[in-house]
Scaffold this active site. Structure first.
Site, mmCIF file in Angstrom:
data_model
loop_
_atom_site.group_PDB
_atom_site.id
_atom_site.type_symbol
_atom_site.label_atom_id
_atom_site.label_comp_id
_atom_site.label_asym_id
_atom_site.label_seq_id
_atom_site.Cartn_x
_atom_site.Cartn_y
_atom_site.Cartn_z
ATOM 1 N N ARG A 1 47.212 35.868 44.955
ATOM 2 C CA ARG A 1 46.316 36.617 45.840
ATOM 3 C C ARG A 1 46.320 35.957 47.203
ATOM 4 N NH1 ARG A 1 41.207 37.916 41.856
ATOM 5 N NH2 ARG A 1 42.507 38.966 40.322
ATOM 6 N N SER B 1 41.888 42.449 42.959
ATOM 7 C CA SER B 1 40.661 42.644 42.199
ATOM 8 C C SER B 1 39.457 42.994 43.071
ATOM 9 C CB SER B 1 40.394 41.391 41.376
ATOM 10 O OG SER B 1 39.297 41.594 40.534
ATOM 11 N N HIS B 2 38.470 42.131 43.070
ATOM 12 C CA HIS B 2 37.202 42.400 43.758
ATOM 13 C C HIS B 2 37.239 41.967 45.228
ATOM 14 C CE1 HIS B 2 37.512 38.434 42.106
ATOM 15 N NE2 HIS B 2 36.671 38.020 43.042
ATOM 16 N N LYS C 1 50.482 40.495 40.159
ATOM 17 C CA LYS C 1 50.608 39.654 38.957
ATOM 18 C C LYS C 1 51.517 40.340 37.960
ATOM 19 C CE LYS C 1 46.568 41.148 36.321
ATOM 20 N NZ LYS C 1 45.520 40.711 35.429
ATOM 21 N N ASP D 1 34.986 47.222 39.508
ATOM 22 C CA ASP D 1 35.500 46.555 40.707
ATOM 23 C C ASP D 1 36.785 47.191 41.236
ATOM 24 O OD1 ASP D 1 37.146 45.742 38.635
ATOM 25 O OD2 ASP D 1 37.603 43.833 39.593
ATOM 26 N N ASP E 1 40.005 46.787 40.826
ATOM 27 C CA ASP E 1 41.071 47.206 39.918
ATOM 28 C C ASP E 1 40.571 47.668 38.559
ATOM 29 O OD1 ASP E 1 40.308 44.570 39.386
ATOM 30 O OD2 ASP E 1 42.222 44.085 38.470
ATOM 31 N N ASP F 1 38.698 46.263 36.156
ATOM 32 C CA ASP F 1 38.552 45.457 34.944
ATOM 33 C C ASP F 1 37.177 44.804 34.821
ATOM 34 O OD1 ASP F 1 38.971 43.613 36.933
ATOM 35 O OD2 ASP F 1 40.689 42.621 35.993
ATOM 36 N N ARG F 2 36.398 44.804 35.898
ATOM 37 C CA ARG F 2 35.060 44.214 35.808
ATOM 38 C C ARG F 2 34.003 45.300 35.607
ATOM 39 N NH1 ARG F 2 34.359 39.173 39.873
ATOM 40 N NH2 ARG F 2 36.354 38.194 39.443
ATOM 41 N N THR G 1 38.604 29.513 32.239
ATOM 42 C CA THR G 1 38.452 30.747 33.009
ATOM 43 C C THR G 1 39.818 31.389 33.253
ATOM 44 O OG1 THR G 1 36.463 29.974 34.093
ATOM 45 C CG2 THR G 1 37.733 31.629 35.267
ATOM 46 N N GLU H 1 33.440 37.233 29.880
ATOM 47 C CA GLU H 1 33.290 36.178 30.874
ATOM 48 C C GLU H 1 32.061 36.443 31.721
ATOM 49 O OE1 GLU H 1 37.261 34.598 32.525
ATOM 50 O OE2 GLU H 1 37.290 36.761 32.710
ATOM 51 N N GLU H 2 31.522 35.353 32.261
ATOM 52 C CA GLU H 2 30.375 35.478 33.152
ATOM 53 C C GLU H 2 30.717 36.257 34.416
ATOM 54 O OE1 GLU H 2 30.768 33.869 36.233
ATOM 55 O OE2 GLU H 2 32.714 33.156 35.490
ATOM 56 N N SER H 3 32.003 36.305 34.769
ATOM 57 C CA SER H 3 32.420 36.938 36.013
ATOM 58 C C SER H 3 32.549 38.454 35.847
ATOM 59 C CB SER H 3 33.739 36.340 36.484
ATOM 60 O OG SER H 3 34.723 36.471 35.472
ATOM 61 N N LYS I 1 40.544 42.564 30.590
ATOM 62 C CA LYS I 1 39.162 42.994 30.513
ATOM 63 C C LYS I 1 39.099 44.431 31.016
ATOM 64 C CE LYS I 1 37.857 40.559 34.781
ATOM 65 N NZ LYS I 1 38.917 39.605 35.117
HETATM 66 C C1 G16 Z 1 39.916 36.859 37.456
HETATM 67 C C2 G16 Z 1 40.223 36.368 36.070
HETATM 68 C C3 G16 Z 1 38.960 36.058 35.333
HETATM 69 C C4 G16 Z 1 38.114 35.087 36.124
HETATM 70 C C5 G16 Z 1 37.871 35.627 37.512
HETATM 71 C C6 G16 Z 1 37.196 34.616 38.406
HETATM 72 O O1 G16 Z 1 39.257 38.076 37.392
HETATM 73 O O2 G16 Z 1 40.966 37.310 35.340
HETATM 74 O O3 G16 Z 1 39.294 35.531 34.100
HETATM 75 O O4 G16 Z 1 36.906 34.862 35.484
HETATM 76 O O5 G16 Z 1 39.103 35.929 38.129
HETATM 77 O O6 G16 Z 1 38.024 33.513 38.521
HETATM 78 P P1 G16 Z 1 37.678 32.346 39.518
HETATM 79 O O7 G16 Z 1 36.349 31.822 39.052
HETATM 80 O O8 G16 Z 1 38.788 31.369 39.359
HETATM 81 O O9 G16 Z 1 37.560 32.927 40.898
HETATM 82 P P2 G16 Z 1 39.588 39.249 38.408
HETATM 83 O O10 G16 Z 1 38.627 40.339 38.077
HETATM 84 O O11 G16 Z 1 39.360 38.656 39.773
HETATM 85 O O12 G16 Z 1 41.002 39.590 38.147
#
Ligand code: G16
Length: 574
Positions: free
Chosen positions: A52, A143-144, A156, A308, A310, A312-313, A375, A394-396, A407
């Site tokens: 990213r 992503s977000h 990815k 979000d 893409d 997945d959140r 994570t 996940e918490e995220s 996810k």
């Molecule tokens: C990605 C990963 C998740 C992770 C999140 C935050 O999500 O797939 O497993 O929890 O990033 O990661 P970090 O704490 O390292 O910023 P996403 O939705 O951004 O693809």
């Protein structure tokens, strides 16, 4: 496959005999494959979820091409195989897709399945990879993170199980990117991504597929759509879904509005825009403010959800009520019996280390294993493939299951709708009942974004030095029981991942976790995860930040956050 040109050569000399010659296999497009000389970029190490960077970084000559060729060079036997390709529709998505198609053709892929208009949500891409058993897929998303010419872009690779490439693959890609000296690309014209159907790029077939169809079919096979339809069409239930101008718009419109009958208007911000309408497509209380205002306003609907960039959140809201992602995982697990695909029981639950331990309590009650991983969704892949875990979270704001290997935002929304339809209770009632049964894990994450990288690294280094001396130390009523830097041994392939976050655990089960984000693109983002357990029902109603107040102070004392970041409060609290 090469076409064979059969050439009839007729001699003009006295016709003694006619000569037929089979010429060497040849196709005019072969002439158009260019091998371009390049030099490596030093910053192509994939983070938590792929590479990213800012759009401008990706727009540098050869930047994207180098990384894509590094992916291809790290794969085995990819020639003649099928690849899935799509992204979240952000700025540079279409351009990148045309480049990747031409590179895939030049590198010998037989077919690429690409989402219409270049759109495939991350879970939909995982679904398509699995359904058609393709070699893998390339997903374009940051992503977000915000999009647009000044926003971020990302790429990815997902492997054949539909999940993000595991570390050994991302490391191989990175290693290749450091020495790459050329890439291959076909000089063809751009493919029309708007019309469904097949066309050819050199020898390769490009198949533009409906972005929603396969995913919707999968969702229909998992949930009780009839029951959810009844709920969504009943006069006393209202829901609102915020697609945040990102990829889930078309999916939510087709599934929630049309198929499940919620009707037009249920999905807001449903048209994917290249800059997400100038928003930050991160479904949390801060960035999904449109939805939060509705759910916490007058005449609030019964249920609110957002996804979000893409797809997945997810964020789950009840009327004037926020469900933390950690609780959401636990509640989904505890209520899986109401959902057809999971009603036979769960093999296990997996959560990332910083995610609260609420799910562990459900797993214990169900008598199943609960796994704690670093994570990054990629760490769940082996557990899901081996049948050790059914649900992951996940918490995220990420929740998912073994139905795919990513996810899945809309899946989580449908899961909640299925539970609501079956239990006929409000979101708040369900959550409070859950706390009464299992206890409440108060939980919050404090982010300090845009911290100078050096300062952030110093903070982590200092913590690392302090770790061995913390055990037994008292901070007010809290006593440190353990302190370490989390290390994970994958129970399936025994691979080891070290330095996955600093944990400080207290004797009463409370925890503080410190990590640097692996998804940010500007400076460093320091994440502090705070958790405490409350089993006493009379104390489960405290405002979260207040309940965690002591731990917040202790975190600052131990890590000297203000001093080290130069910031006196977090930029985002979730
Ligand atoms: C990605 C990963 C998740 C992770 C999140 C935050 O999500 O797939 O497993 O929890 O990033 O990661 P970090 O704490 O390292 O910023 P996403 O939705 O951004 O693809």
């Amino acid at each position: 496959m090469y076409f064979t040109l059969l050439v009839h050569v007729v001699s003009l000399a006295p016709a003694k005999k006619q000569v037929k010659t089979n010429k060497k296999p040849h196709h005019p497009d072969n002439m158009d494959i260019r091998t371009v000389a390049t030099t490596p970029f030093s910053d192509q190490k994939p983070g938590t979820s792929g590479l990213r960077k800012s759009v401008t970084t990706f727009q540098q000559p050869h930047y994207l091409e180098n990384f894509v060729q590094s992916i291809f060079d790290s794969l085995e036997n990819y020639q003649g195989q099928t690849l899935v390709l799509g992204g979240d529709g952000r700025y540079y998505n279409r351009k990148a897709i045309q480049i990747i198609l031409k590179m895939a053709a030049a590198n010998g892929f037989a077919r690429v399945k690409v989402g219409q208009r270049g759109i495939l949500s991350t879970p939909a891409a995982s679904c398509v990879i699995r359904k058609y058993k393709t070699l893998g897929g390339i997903i374009l998303s940051a992503s977000h993170n915000p999009g647009g010419p000044n926003g971020d872009f990302g790429i990815k690779y997902n492997i054949g199980n539909g999940g993000p490439a595991p570390e050994k693959v991302t490391e191989a890609i990175y290693a290749r990117s450091k020495v790459i000296d050329s890439y291959k690309i076909l000089d063809g014209s751009d493919i029309n991504l708007d019309t469904l159907g097949e066309s050819k790029l050199g020898e390769m077939v490009v198949e533009v597929i409906d972005s929603v169809h396969d995913y919707q079919e999968l969702m229909e096979s998992l949930f009780d759509f009839d029951r959810i339809h009844q709920l969504l069409t009943s006069s006393n239930f209202k829901m609102s879904f915020d697609a945040m101008h990102a990829v889930t718009g078309p999916y939510a419109r087709s599934i929630i509005e049309q198929r499940l009958g919620a009707g037009v208007g249920c999905v807001q911000n449903g048209t994917p825009l290249e800059d997400f309408g100038n928003g930050h497509p991160d479904p949390n209380l801060v960035y999904a403010h449109d939805l939060v205002e509705i759910l916490f306003g007058e005449y609030a609907p019964d249920f609110g959800a957002a996804s979000d960039g893409d797809g997945d959140r997810n964020m789950i809201l009840g009327r004037k009520f926020f469900v933390t992602p950690s609780d959401s995982l636990a509640i989904i697990a505890a209520n899986a019996k109401f959902v057809p695909a999971y009603s036979q029981g769960l093999a296990g639950i997996a959560r990332s280390m910083p995610t609260s331990q609420a799910a562990d309590r459900v797993a214990a009650a169900l008598g199943i294993d609960c796994y704690e991983t670093p994570t990054g969704w990629k760490f769940f892949g082996n557990l899901l493939d081996a049948g050790k875990a059914t649900l992951c979270g996940e918490e995220s704001f990420g929740t998912g299951s073994n139905h795919i290997r990513e996810k899945d935002g809309l899946w989580a929304v449908l899961f909640w709708l299925n539970i609501l339809a079956a239990r006929q209770q409000s979101v708040e009632e369900i959550v409070r009942e859950h706390w009464r049964t299992y206890g409440r894990n108060y939980y919050s994450r404090h982010d300090y974004e845009g911290v100078d990288s050096e300062r952030a690294n110093t903070l982590v280094k200092n913590l690392q030095v302090a770790l061995p001396n913390l055990k037994g130390k008292k901070y007010g009523a809290y006593e440190v029981e353990y302190s370490d830097n989390f290390s994970y041994t994958d129970p399936v392939d025994n691979s080891v991942s070290t330095n996955q976050g600093i944990r400080i655990g207290f004797t009463d089960g409370s925890r503080i976790v410190f990590r640097l984000s692996g998804t940010g693109t500007q400076g460093a983002t320091l994440r502090i995860y705070l958790e405490s357990f409350e089993g006493d029902v009379t104390k489960q109603n405290i405002e979260t930040q207040q309940a965690l107040g002591d731990l917040i102070t202790i975190a600052d004392e131990i890590a000297q956050i203000r001093e080290n970041t130069g910031m006196d409060k977090p930029t985002v609290i979730t």
